[in-house]
Design a protein around this motif. Structure first.
Motif, PDB file in Angstrom:
ATOM      1  N   ARG A  50       3.620   5.243  -1.254  1.00  0.00           N
ATOM      2  CA  ARG A  50       3.404   6.370  -0.339  1.00  0.00           C
ATOM      3  C   ARG A  50       2.800   5.908   0.989  1.00  0.00           C
ATOM      4  O   ARG A  50       2.936   6.587   2.005  1.00  0.00           O
ATOM      5  N   ASP A  51       2.110   4.771   0.954  1.00  0.00           N
ATOM      6  CA  ASP A  51       1.331   4.340   2.114  1.00  0.00           C
ATOM      7  C   ASP A  51       1.787   3.042   2.746  1.00  0.00           C
ATOM      8  O   ASP A  51       1.536   2.810   3.929  1.00  0.00           O
ATOM      9  N   MET A  52       2.444   2.177   1.975  1.00  0.00           N
ATOM     10  CA  MET A  52       2.752   0.834   2.489  1.00  0.00           C
ATOM     11  C   MET A  52       3.988   0.271   1.793  1.00  0.00           C
ATOM     12  O   MET A  52       4.278   0.611   0.650  1.00  0.00           O
ATOM     13  N   GLN A  79      -6.081  -0.980   7.986  1.00  0.00           N
ATOM     14  CA  GLN A  79      -6.370  -0.040   6.910  1.00  0.00           C
ATOM     15  C   GLN A  79      -7.851   0.331   6.824  1.00  0.00           C
ATOM     16  O   GLN A  79      -8.221   1.204   6.051  1.00  0.00           O
ATOM     17  N   ASP A  88      -7.769   6.266   4.088  1.00  0.00           N
ATOM     18  CA  ASP A  88      -6.629   7.153   3.866  1.00  0.00           C
ATOM     19  C   ASP A  88      -5.373   6.443   3.362  1.00  0.00           C
ATOM     20  O   ASP A  88      -4.268   6.706   3.820  1.00  0.00           O
ATOM     21  N   SER A  89      -5.512   5.524   2.437  1.00  0.00           N
ATOM     22  CA  SER A  89      -4.351   4.898   1.815  1.00  0.00           C
ATOM     23  C   SER A  89      -4.777   4.252   0.500  1.00  0.00           C
ATOM     24  O   SER A  89      -5.970   4.120   0.207  1.00  0.00           O
ATOM     25  N   TYR A  90      -3.793   3.844  -0.281  1.00  0.00           N
ATOM     26  CA  TYR A  90      -4.060   3.260  -1.591  1.00  0.00           C
ATOM     27  C   TYR A  90      -4.745   1.903  -1.464  1.00  0.00           C
ATOM     28  O   TYR A  90      -4.355   1.088  -0.621  1.00  0.00           O
ATOM     29  N   SER A 220       9.480   2.655  -1.120  1.00  0.00           N
ATOM     30  CA  SER A 220       8.363   2.240  -0.267  1.00  0.00           C
ATOM     31  C   SER A 220       8.820   1.717   1.092  1.00  0.00           C
ATOM     32  O   SER A 220       8.038   1.690   2.044  1.00  0.00           O
ATOM     33  N   SER A 223       8.057   3.519   4.291  1.00  0.00           N
ATOM     34  CA  SER A 223       6.709   3.567   4.877  1.00  0.00           C
ATOM     35  C   SER A 223       6.516   2.506   5.963  1.00  0.00           C
ATOM     36  O   SER A 223       5.435   2.414   6.542  1.00  0.00           O
ATOM     37  N   ARG A 226       5.574   4.309   9.005  1.00  0.00           N
ATOM     38  CA  ARG A 226       4.182   4.767   8.956  1.00  0.00           C
ATOM     39  C   ARG A 226       3.226   3.622   9.263  1.00  0.00           C
ATOM     40  O   ARG A 226       2.226   3.795   9.965  1.00  0.00           O
ATOM     41  N   LYS A 230       0.602   3.405  12.395  1.00  0.00           N
ATOM     42  CA  LYS A 230      -0.822   3.178  12.172  1.00  0.00           C
ATOM     43  C   LYS A 230      -1.316   1.995  12.990  1.00  0.00           C
ATOM     44  O   LYS A 230      -2.420   2.001  13.533  1.00  0.00           O
TER      45      LYS A 230
END
Length: 232
Positions: A50-52, A79, A88-90, A220, A223, A226, A230
């Motif tokens: 979801r994040d990376m 991160q 705000d990420s895993y 993934s 992402s 994203r 970031k």
């Protein structure tokens, strides 16, 4: 065992030598600020995706292993907030297990240079009788679970390699108009080859959870945008 990436002075934990040591948990992950990726276990693909991006690389032995791409920079990542907290990420288990690790022989080791280890603050690692404290037992359980998942992930990657599912993933990203970034030495699973596996193999992978891991990895890749946003 995966490389001790963040450990400056690793040492085996000894109940006689280290009976007075205490451990203080911390949300400060600034020890990771110089890396752009960390190893990942297969069971983490779902949350990390979801994040990376979840990609694959090769170790010194030529064996494939998965990693979480934390940034598109040559070194470092974005991160962390200003206080070193993961933002705000895993947070990969490879990061969360620090300052402890497990050797291939099952020995618990720790980083003697870690600010989380000392003789004054935190939870005792051994009780007055020299036995493991509840804190240490919980740490060992986490390390054993991580080690089991690491070995399962190794088996998954070895079979992907045997089935020739990996394809090179070379990507050039424009961080800005004058600064192209290239991703090299990385691999992805070829979705067409994955879909072409024999039915018996697909059933085996479904039962093992490996089929789901593979599609979480492919998911993934979305992402990347994203991650670039970031970073910018």
């Amino acid at each position: 065992m995966a490389a001790l990436l963040f450990y400056k002075d690793p040492a085996p934990l000894n109940r006689d030598l280290h009976k007075a040591l205490r451990y203080q948990s911390s949300g400060d992950y600034s020890f990771t600020d110089s890396v752009n990726s960390v190893p990942l276990t297969g069971i983490e693909f779902f949350e990390a995706s979801r994040d990376m991006p979840v990609l694959f690389s090769k170790d010194d032995e030529g064996r494939f292993f998965p990693l979480a791409l934390l940034s598109l920079m040559d070194a470092g990542h974005k991160q962390l907030d200003g206080e070193g907290r993961w933002e705000d990420s895993y947070v990969p288990a490879f990061v969360r297990r620090y300052p402890f690790a497990l050797t291939d022989e099952g020995t618990v080791c720790f980083d003697k240079e870690s600010a989380q280890i000392g003789g004054e603050k935190g939870e005792a690692l051994f009780n007055d009788e020299g036995e493991n404290s509840e804190t240490l037992n919980n740490i060992i359980q986490f390390l054993n679970n991580y080690d089991q998942q690491y070995k399962n992930t190794r088996a998954y990657c070895d079979e992907c390699s045997e089935l020739e599912l990996f394809s090179p993933f070379n990507l050039q990203v424009m961080a800005d108009k004058d600064n192209p970034l290239r991703l090299e030495g990385l691999y992805v699973i070829d979705e067409k080859k994955l879909a072409g596996l024999q039915e018996e193999k697909i059933n085996d992978w479904f039962k093992a959870g490996w089929l789901a891991w593979s599609y979480a990895h492919l998911h993934s890749l979305g992402s990347l945008r994203r991650l670039l946003k970031k970073q910018q």
